[in-house]
Design an enzyme around this catalytic site. Sequence first.
Site, PDB file in Angstrom:
ATOM      1  N   CYS A  79      51.459 120.355  15.993  1.00 42.71           N
ATOM      2  CA  CYS A  79      50.909 121.389  16.878  1.00 42.71           C
ATOM      3  C   CYS A  79      51.334 121.127  18.324  1.00 42.71           C
ATOM      4  O   CYS A  79      50.809 120.209  18.966  1.00 42.71           O
ATOM      5  CB  CYS A  79      49.385 121.413  16.743  1.00 42.71           C
ATOM      6  N   CYS A  82      48.591 121.397  20.977  1.00 45.18           N
ATOM      7  CA  CYS A  82      47.710 120.221  20.924  1.00 45.18           C
ATOM      8  C   CYS A  82      48.257 119.110  21.811  1.00 45.18           C
ATOM      9  O   CYS A  82      47.496 118.382  22.465  1.00 45.18           O
ATOM     10  CB  CYS A  82      47.582 119.710  19.495  1.00 45.18           C
TER      11      CYS A  82
END
Length: 321
Positions: A79, A82
């Site tokens: 991700c 993230c």
Amino acid sequence: MQPRNMSMSGVVDLAAVKAAGEAKAKAEQTRAETARQGGGGTVPPSALVIDVDEAGFERDVLQRSAEVPVVLDFWAEWCEPCKQLSPVLERLAREYNGRFVLAKIDVEANQMLMQQFGIQGIPAVFAVVAGQALPLFQGLAPEPQIRETLDQLIQVGEQRFGLTGLTVDAEADGSAVAAPAPGPHDAALEAAVDALDAGDLGGAIRAYRNVLSDDPANSEAKLGLAQAELLSRVQEMDPQKVRQEAADRPDDVQAQIAAADLDLAGGHVQDAFGRLVETVRRTAGEDRDAARLRLLELFEVIGPDDPRVTAARTALARVLF
């Protein structure tokens, strides 16, 4: 593992904490019990940002939330947003100096937690205050907005639940981690290895668990415990019988789990992982959870950095979603 005293329904903002009176009483009771047992006191800066998994969720998040708000950062290695958000949260956790604790949760390794929080996408940020779960925000957010949300969270923790945060000892990391901790851990780890050499799997398991009770993130103890537990499970197995039952009963989850244990103990890592991924794909409910959790345990035996574990995690994510 089933989180307790948590309600996700009907919580729309930080002012809508359910059962606040009951939760506050429980938080006060937990703090009193912790103090009675000699807990509390100061913590090192390293305790402000922690990695949490399903097995440690109750201890590291639910119980800790009776002392300080715990912010949950749901993330994954793949991700990209993230990777932008997590460093900001980690920096703020240290800057706020004990007003909240940041718990990082890898969703690929903790699918059950992701499901229980109803997460549809990551990054996703929640908080747990006195056992009560609160959604904070999803996706990237500007730092001023994050600070405002954290300030509101801390205010709720103080006013509604009496949470005053943790006292951080800035010098503790240098001494507690570098000097006092390794001594007893080294002795316990050596005792575990000696027990393994002597064929005392029960003694080895107890020794590794003793280390993890004091240092839940100890990677050597995690690996050793997973390996010792695997050996303990397979030592009384009849390999021919186990493999025959798995072949005859492809829908029998326990038969497949036993065969996967045997596969891994025999060095057939990809066979073990593939068997359990396929079992997860074919099953549902408690059977699926049993196969998935055993697969996660077997990941610990091999270690998180092994490419076979990485590939199996990806395959598991595909069959779960």
